[in-house]
Design a protein around this motif. Structure first.
Motif, short mmCIF file in Angstrom:
data_model
loop_
_atom_site.label_atom_id
_atom_site.label_comp_id
_atom_site.label_asym_id
_atom_site.label_seq_id
_atom_site.Cartn_x
_atom_site.Cartn_y
_atom_site.Cartn_z
N CYS A 125 -0.15 1.95 9.87
CA CYS A 125 -0.44 0.54 10.19
C CYS A 125 -1.22 0.14 11.20
O CYS A 125 -2.42 0.79 11.70
CB CYS A 125 0.75 -0.43 9.98
N GLY A 128 -2.40 3.07 12.79
CA GLY A 128 -2.68 4.09 11.91
C GLY A 128 -3.95 4.96 12.22
O GLY A 128 -4.02 6.13 12.24
N GLN A 147 -2.44 4.30 6.28
CA GLN A 147 -3.05 2.51 6.22
C GLN A 147 -3.40 1.91 7.53
O GLN A 147 -2.65 1.13 8.13
CB GLN A 147 -1.80 1.85 5.63
N SER A 149 -4.88 -0.09 10.20
CA SER A 149 -5.11 -1.77 10.32
C SER A 149 -5.72 -2.46 11.71
O SER A 149 -5.48 -3.59 11.85
CB SER A 149 -3.96 -2.48 9.82
N ARG A 186 -3.38 5.48 1.73
CA ARG A 186 -3.21 4.18 1.67
C ARG A 186 -3.06 3.68 0.39
O ARG A 186 -3.27 4.73 -0.71
CB ARG A 186 -4.50 3.32 2.22
N ASP A 190 -4.90 -2.43 -0.58
CA ASP A 190 -4.56 -2.98 0.61
C ASP A 190 -5.50 -3.48 1.40
O ASP A 190 -6.33 -2.80 2.19
CB ASP A 190 -3.66 -1.64 1.37
N THR A 193 -6.59 -2.30 5.19
CA THR A 193 -7.18 -1.13 5.70
C THR A 193 -8.61 -1.51 5.65
O THR A 193 -9.38 -0.37 6.06
CB THR A 193 -6.89 0.06 4.77
N GLU A 212 -4.96 8.13 -2.24
CA GLU A 212 -5.18 6.72 -2.41
C GLU A 212 -4.20 6.34 -3.62
O GLU A 212 -4.47 6.74 -4.73
CB GLU A 212 -6.52 6.36 -2.75
N HIS A 218 1.72 -1.39 0.96
CA HIS A 218 1.07 -1.23 2.37
C HIS A 218 1.60 0.08 3.00
O HIS A 218 0.96 0.81 3.26
CB HIS A 218 1.27 -2.59 3.27
N THR A 220 2.70 3.12 3.12
CA THR A 220 2.80 4.23 2.27
C THR A 220 3.96 5.23 2.37
O THR A 220 4.47 5.89 1.44
CB THR A 220 1.60 5.11 2.28
#
Length: 244
Positions: A125, A128, A147, A149, A186, A190, A193, A212, A218, A220
């Motif tokens: 996140c 990430g 993921q 972010s 991810r 989402d 990302t 994927e 979100h 994972t």
């Protein structure tokens, strides 16, 4: 009894920055960087799976609470903590968060202690993309981007940005060309990302290995964990960090 009671508490200092760490296991080193709101029981459960696979896991504590379950209050408090911290670059594109220098130092120290091909680095996140900045250092041999972010995916430029300086981007490209792949995970839809997986595919080609996931989700490897993603991470660490 806290889920952290079985972990050894320590710290790591680089320059004038010190953060607590939690450590467990034996074998090659893996640095797992937690997501918002901190080192939750779900993060610890995933980390314990990595330990169980035969790795020494180090969990740096960068923000939020340690060992406490996620809640709306804790999420908001940790986001506020990140927002005022100079260690995290929230919106600006084309730069790495300053905390990645500390994380590289941690990875180097762990590799120097344990030896082997290198260490793993996994961010989730908000953290990430940090594994990309860490792999600029050759101590990192198994980078995993879960993921990613940051920076916040507001607009086309930031949505595709990897949180790397131009020099770091080139260093990542060179490391992948030399045989160090990047694993990315991810949920396909989402929004957090952005288009970063497109950027990584364009930049790294076959050196970017993707998982994927379908459906809504979100986190994972934790709150919305998918076993296929967890298994792929464990296999990746085996392949990259354990000599055949």
């Amino acid at each position: 009894m806290s889920a952290l009671d079985s972990w050894t508490c320590g710290s790591h200092t680089a320059g004038d920055v010190t953060h607590p760490t939690y450590r467990k296991g034996v074998g090659p080193g893996v640095v797992i960087i937690h997501e918002v709101p901190g080192i939750t029981p779900e993060v610890l459960a995933f980390a314990d799976e990595v330990v169980g696979r035969g790795f020494t896991v180090v969990l740096p504590h960068l923000f939020g609470d340690s060992g406490a379950p996620a809640s709306t209050e804790r999420i908001l408090r940790s986001i506020a903590q990140v927002c005022v911290s100079r260690e995290f670059t929230k919106l600006k594109a084309g730069v790495a968060s300053p905390v990645t220098d500390w994380l590289r130092s941690l990875a180097r120290a762990l590799h120097a202690e344990l030896g082997g091909p290198g260490v793993g680095a996994l961010g989730m996140c908000l953290t990430g993309g940090f594994a990309l900045a860490m792999m600029v250092d050759p101590a990192v041999a198994a980078p995993v981007v879960a993921q990613p972010s940051l920076p916040a995916a507001l607009g086309r430029t930031r949505g595709g940005d990897l949180g790397l300086s131009p020099a770091d981007r080139e260093a990542v490209r060179e490391r992948v060309a030399d045989g160090c792949p990047v694993l990315g995970i991810r949920y396909r839809t989402d929004p957090a990302t952005g288009t970063r997986f497109d950027t990584l595919t364009s930049m790294l080609g076959d050196g970017f290995l993707k998982v994927e996931l379908e459906g809504k989700g979100h986190a994972t490897l934790t709150a919305h964990r998918a076993q296929v993603a967890v298994d792929r991470v464990l296999d990746f660490f085996d392949e990259r960090l354990k000599p055949s």
